[in-house]
Design a protein around this motif. Sequence first.
Motif: not given
Length: 376
Positions: A217, A270, A297, A324, A327-328, A339, A342-344, A346
């Motif tokens: 991340l 995060c 997470m 959130r 997360i993601g 992952t 996916s997070i970034t 979102e």
Amino acid sequence: MLNIADTLHRWCREARPFALATVVDVHGSAPLPAGTSVAVDEDGTAIGSISGGCVEGAVYDLCRQVLRDRGAPQRTWFGYSDDDAFAVGLTCGGELDVFVQRVDPAGQPHLATALCEITQGRPAAVAQVVDGPEHLLGATLSVLGGDRAAHGRVADGPGDRVIAGQARALLRTGRTARVDIGGEGDGCAARLSVLVHVHASRPRLLVFGAVDFAAALSQAGRFLGYHVTVCDARPVFATPARFPHADDVVVDWPHRYLERTSVDGRTAVCVLTHDAKFDIPLLRLALSLPVTYVGAMGSRRTHDERMHLLHEEGVTADQLARLRSPIGLDLGARTPEETAVSITAEIIAQANQGTGRPLTRITGPIHRPPRLMNYR
């Protein structure tokens, strides 16, 4: 103009006049946002792009004309053209409103100062009059980060103070936008439309939990232009060697670090620890702060337990709705790298008010320009 700030700074230092063509408004699926510029100097050297190639030739010719004639700035409009294969137009179906002016750096020394700040990575904003009385068209005013005074002149009377104030407000949000002033209430007699070009400091990405997902991340966040901080209370895991892409690696209890660090409306938080002793005090604080994104997470079961504990800690329903978790976005991600995407994804969707849905499933423009701001 910030897309070509390095070259413009050099031309200003050399006192080299140039024509500047800037996108001041966008409709539909135009390829580049408002504030994007092309510049042409007196030798015919061109830099930048405003359309990805569709209308560059016409813009280049208009810049050369403005330089040669030394006349008033010009506005031109480019729309979709499919009837004539040789017509000048945008094949993407969008529309561009372009403002072209001659810039003589000797007459606007503050512009070189602002561009210097920008090329050094420091926050600055340049306000450019794109609509209003002819004698004010193309005038600029610059605002530097901190409490430093504004320089330049774009309006008569107290209008400069109004515009400088709005430029500082946009600088805090990190957003380039047009502002309309004039009329009753703001002390500015002339009605003006001003495009404020903003170069803000890098937004912050705070990653809590020195785990493998945090390493991926932090790399993704750095690629997206964030100032990345990884924080964990365990010194054996929170080391610069494990997180080479992070700007800062901090050994501290997460909630204690968040209490003492600075955040703003562009900060993303995060939480990757999925350990209640870290998560609960951290999330209770994070959800009370004016940050753009808070994600945590964990599994569905972890999420349910976390929500229950946060509720018991007095976190309100409105605050919990901001969380959130898990997360993601649903990308089917498995690896830390997937992952991180996916997070970034979102975070981007949250910051830009995107839906997160596939473009094939939605209608309307692909590129949605920022909402036009009116400060009358």
